[in-house]
Design a protein around this motif. Structure first.
Motif, PDB file in Angstrom:
ATOM      1  N   TYR A 133       0.846  -1.189   0.000  1.00 54.27           N
ATOM      2  CA  TYR A 133       0.000   0.000   0.000  1.00 54.27           C
ATOM      3  C   TYR A 133       0.883   1.242   0.000  1.00 54.27           C
ATOM      4  O   TYR A 133       1.909   1.293   0.683  1.00 54.27           O
ATOM      5  CB  TYR A 133      -0.899   0.055   1.234  1.00 54.27           C
ATOM      6  CG  TYR A 133      -2.036  -0.950   1.241  1.00 54.27           C
ATOM      7  CD1 TYR A 133      -2.481  -1.551   0.078  1.00 54.27           C
ATOM      8  CD2 TYR A 133      -2.669  -1.280   2.435  1.00 54.27           C
ATOM      9  CE1 TYR A 133      -3.520  -2.459   0.096  1.00 54.27           C
ATOM     10  CE2 TYR A 133      -3.722  -2.195   2.465  1.00 54.27           C
ATOM     11  CZ  TYR A 133      -4.141  -2.777   1.297  1.00 54.27           C
ATOM     12  OH  TYR A 133      -5.176  -3.675   1.319  1.00 54.27           O
ATOM     13  N   ASP A 162      -0.472   4.395   0.831  1.00 52.13           N
ATOM     14  CA  ASP A 162      -0.923   5.237   1.935  1.00 52.13           C
ATOM     15  C   ASP A 162      -1.881   4.528   2.884  1.00 52.13           C
ATOM     16  O   ASP A 162      -1.817   4.705   4.097  1.00 52.13           O
ATOM     17  CB  ASP A 162      -1.608   6.501   1.389  1.00 52.13           C
ATOM     18  CG  ASP A 162      -0.664   7.342   0.543  1.00 52.13           C
ATOM     19  OD1 ASP A 162       0.395   7.708   1.065  1.00 52.13           O
ATOM     20  OD2 ASP A 162      -0.989   7.617  -0.625  1.00 52.13           O
ATOM     21  N   ASN A 163      -2.811   3.738   2.353  1.00 51.60           N
ATOM     22  CA  ASN A 163      -3.863   3.149   3.170  1.00 51.60           C
ATOM     23  C   ASN A 163      -3.311   2.237   4.261  1.00 51.60           C
ATOM     24  O   ASN A 163      -2.395   1.449   4.026  1.00 51.60           O
ATOM     25  CB  ASN A 163      -4.824   2.332   2.295  1.00 51.60           C
ATOM     26  CG  ASN A 163      -5.536   3.212   1.287  1.00 51.60           C
ATOM     27  OD1 ASN A 163      -5.674   4.407   1.499  1.00 51.60           O
ATOM     28  ND2 ASN A 163      -5.982   2.620   0.189  1.00 51.60           N
ATOM     29  N   SER A 164      -3.875   2.349   5.453  1.00 56.44           N
ATOM     30  CA  SER A 164      -3.523   1.447   6.542  1.00 56.44           C
ATOM     31  C   SER A 164      -4.274   0.132   6.383  1.00 56.44           C
ATOM     32  O   SER A 164      -5.367   0.088   5.811  1.00 56.44           O
ATOM     33  CB  SER A 164      -3.865   2.077   7.895  1.00 56.44           C
ATOM     34  OG  SER A 164      -3.089   3.224   8.137  1.00 56.44           O
ATOM     35  N   SER A 168      -6.579  -2.643   7.629  1.00 61.35           N
ATOM     36  CA  SER A 168      -7.666  -2.663   8.607  1.00 61.35           C
ATOM     37  C   SER A 168      -7.712  -3.982   9.367  1.00 61.35           C
ATOM     38  O   SER A 168      -7.110  -4.988   8.971  1.00 61.35           O
ATOM     39  CB  SER A 168      -9.005  -2.443   7.898  1.00 61.35           C
ATOM     40  OG  SER A 168      -9.292  -3.549   7.056  1.00 61.35           O
ATOM     41  N   THR A 217       3.217  -5.189   5.453  1.00 64.83           N
ATOM     42  CA  THR A 217       2.724  -4.113   4.599  1.00 64.83           C
ATOM     43  C   THR A 217       3.768  -3.011   4.490  1.00 64.83           C
ATOM     44  O   THR A 217       4.614  -2.860   5.384  1.00 64.83           O
ATOM     45  CB  THR A 217       1.413  -3.508   5.144  1.00 64.83           C
ATOM     46  OG1 THR A 217       0.949  -2.480   4.245  1.00 64.83           O
ATOM     47  CG2 THR A 217       1.612  -2.896   6.514  1.00 64.83           C
ATOM     48  N   SER A 244       2.768   0.050   4.423  1.00 66.99           N
ATOM     49  CA  SER A 244       2.152   1.189   5.104  1.00 66.99           C
ATOM     50  C   SER A 244       2.116   0.929   6.607  1.00 66.99           C
ATOM     51  O   SER A 244       3.139   0.654   7.217  1.00 66.99           O
ATOM     52  CB  SER A 244       0.750   1.459   4.549  1.00 66.99           C
ATOM     53  OG  SER A 244      -0.095   0.329   4.720  1.00 66.99           O
ATOM     54  N   THR A 245       0.954   1.029   7.202  1.00 70.39           N
ATOM     55  CA  THR A 245       0.798   0.827   8.639  1.00 70.39           C
ATOM     56  C   THR A 245      -0.441  -0.025   8.896  1.00 70.39           C
ATOM     57  O   THR A 245      -1.226  -0.296   7.986  1.00 70.39           O
ATOM     58  CB  THR A 245       0.642   2.171   9.380  1.00 70.39           C
ATOM     59  OG1 THR A 245      -0.507   2.859   8.839  1.00 70.39           O
ATOM     60  CG2 THR A 245       1.880   3.044   9.223  1.00 70.39           C
ATOM     61  N   PHE A 246      -0.615  -0.419  10.143  1.00 70.17           N
ATOM     62  CA  PHE A 246      -1.817  -1.135  10.570  1.00 70.17           C
ATOM     63  C   PHE A 246      -2.648  -0.207  11.453  1.00 70.17           C
ATOM     64  O   PHE A 246      -2.096   0.588  12.221  1.00 70.17           O
ATOM     65  CB  PHE A 246      -1.442  -2.390  11.365  1.00 70.17           C
ATOM     66  CG  PHE A 246      -0.738  -3.440  10.553  1.00 70.17           C
ATOM     67  CD1 PHE A 246      -1.453  -4.395   9.855  1.00 70.17           C
ATOM     68  CD2 PHE A 246       0.650  -3.471  10.493  1.00 70.17           C
ATOM     69  CE1 PHE A 246      -0.796  -5.365   9.102  1.00 70.17           C
ATOM     70  CE2 PHE A 246       1.319  -4.433   9.753  1.00 70.17           C
ATOM     71  CZ  PHE A 246       0.593  -5.381   9.056  1.00 70.17           C
ATOM     72  N   THR A 247      -3.950  -0.308  11.329  1.00 66.87           N
ATOM     73  CA  THR A 247      -4.813   0.488  12.197  1.00 66.87           C
ATOM     74  C   THR A 247      -4.666  -0.012  13.631  1.00 66.87           C
ATOM     75  O   THR A 247      -4.216  -1.138  13.880  1.00 66.87           O
ATOM     76  CB  THR A 247      -6.284   0.385  11.771  1.00 66.87           C
ATOM     77  OG1 THR A 247      -6.731  -0.966  11.941  1.00 66.87           O
ATOM     78  CG2 THR A 247      -6.459   0.813  10.313  1.00 66.87           C
ATOM     79  N   ARG A 268      -3.994  -3.919  15.140  1.00 67.41           N
ATOM     80  CA  ARG A 268      -2.942  -4.306  16.087  1.00 67.41           C
ATOM     81  C   ARG A 268      -3.540  -4.918  17.354  1.00 67.41           C
ATOM     82  O   ARG A 268      -3.000  -5.883  17.897  1.00 67.41           O
ATOM     83  CB  ARG A 268      -2.078  -3.092  16.429  1.00 67.41           C
ATOM     84  CG  ARG A 268      -1.206  -2.628  15.268  1.00 67.41           C
ATOM     85  CD  ARG A 268      -0.142  -1.642  15.720  1.00 67.41           C
ATOM     86  NE  ARG A 268       0.742  -1.276  14.633  1.00 67.41           N
ATOM     87  CZ  ARG A 268       1.769  -1.994  14.217  1.00 67.41           C
ATOM     88  NH1 ARG A 268       2.035  -3.152  14.810  1.00 67.41           N
ATOM     89  NH2 ARG A 268       2.536  -1.589  13.234  1.00 67.41           N
ATOM     90  N   ASP A 314       5.034  -3.617   9.853  1.00 66.89           N
ATOM     91  CA  ASP A 314       4.690  -2.435   9.051  1.00 66.89           C
ATOM     92  C   ASP A 314       5.881  -2.011   8.189  1.00 66.89           C
ATOM     93  O   ASP A 314       6.950  -2.631   8.217  1.00 66.89           O
ATOM     94  CB  ASP A 314       4.206  -1.285   9.939  1.00 66.89           C
ATOM     95  CG  ASP A 314       5.274  -0.788  10.909  1.00 66.89           C
ATOM     96  OD1 ASP A 314       6.466  -1.072  10.712  1.00 66.89           O
ATOM     97  OD2 ASP A 314       4.905  -0.085  11.873  1.00 66.89           O
TER      98      ASP A 314
END
Length: 308
Positions: A220, A222-224, A226, A249, A251-254, A258, A273
């Motif tokens: 991704y 930008d999108n985290s 979900s 990913t 990007s990041t995780f919401t 987590r 991440d």
């Protein structure tokens, strides 16, 4: 030694060169900046004491790195420079660009915030170290930290541009380098596209494949990721009889994702991440090259004390 412009003094000339000539290779862009600024052969010949490379070219490289973080420079392909979305605003200043001019952009703020979440408070900010209160070893440590931070940012930018299939293969390369599958890339396999529930790879923990780790990779920009995506992956693991999984990913995780991963004990799931992935790539030498090794010497007290 002739006076050499500071790194931030190369920012505007670099943007102007790319504005006037379009995208250029890194080498051509650097040479165009040298020509535009009218630097003498003597200035260009000044080398860094640590590695013998051109000080001028190194500072232009750092100028490009800061502009990239601020969204004013992009790399459309490996080894190339092109103007980014924020270049116009910087050029509109009609004056030399300073580091402080970069801090108002959202890209810069996001980058700094991301660094803050990963940094230990007691270590301080490598960019804000006080030279007066620092030993030479402190300065070296801060410099190495800053270089690693920029390398991680560059790795993330390149990964976000990768083809999804290539990114999945990269993740398996990293896991192999970490020793999973006995460190053998042959013990890992990608999963063909289809109704696999989001499984992108399988790692054999033993030679017969009796125990496996499932892997999912989401490239991704930008999108985290979900919690729904993570839950779907866990469902696919359970259906496949797998008790261990890695979800990676760029990007990041919401926070919900987590929390969900932390709440389950069987199967076991690890979330990686983008910054953690870049850190693992640096640690295990995946996708990077050693540019230089700096030798630091100290006095041999045993030698001088030999006659006592």
């Amino acid at each position: 030694m002739p006076e050499i412009p500071k790194f931030h003094e190369f920012m505007r000339p670099l943007l102007e060169v790319l504005r006037d000539q379009g995208g250029l290779s890194r080498t051509d862009a650097i040479e165009a900046v040298v020509k535009k600024m009218g630097l003498s052969e003597e200035q260009v010949a000044v080398s860094q004491e640590s590695n013998g490379n051109s000080l001028v070219r190194g500072r232009i490289g750092w100028a490009s790195s800061y502009l990239r973080v601020a969204g004013a420079l992009t790399g459309p392909q490996r080894g190339y420079f092109a103007l980014g979305p924020n270049a116009t605003a910087l050029l509109a200043l009609n004056r030399p660009i300073k580091r402080a001019d970069l801090t108002s952009f959202e890209e810069w703020k996001a980058h700094q915030a991301f660094k803050q979440t990963k940094s230990q408070p007691q270590q301080g900010n490598s960019a804000d170290i006080n030279i007066e209160d620092s030993t030479p070893e402190d300065l070296i440590e801060a410099g190495v930290k800053l270089i690693k931070e920029q390398l991680a940012a560059d790795l993330l930018e390149q990964m976000k541009k990768m083809d999804p299939y290539a990114f999945e293969s990269l993740v398996l390369d990293v896991l192999a380098a970490m020793g999973y599958g006995g460190g053998s890339r042959q013990a890992m396999q990608g999963v063909p596209r289809g109704p696999d529930g989001g499984i992108d790879g399988r790692i054999n923990e033993d030679k017969l494949g009796l125990d496996q780790i499932y892997m999912q990779a989401k490239r991704y920009a930008d999108n985290s990721v979900s919690s729904e995506k993570v839950q779907a992956f866990v469902g696919a693991m359970t259906q496949g009889g797998c008790r261990k999984g890695v979800f990676v990913t760029t990007s990041t995780f919401t926070s919900d994702a987590r929390q969900f991963a932390a709440s389950i004990r069987d199967p076991r799931l690890v979330l990686v991440d983008g910054e953690k992935l870049a850190e693992l790539m640096i640690q295990h030498g995946v996708g990077i090259q050693t540019k230089e090794v700096i030798k630091i010497s100290k006095i041999d007290l045993d030698f001088f004390g030999a006659g006592e």
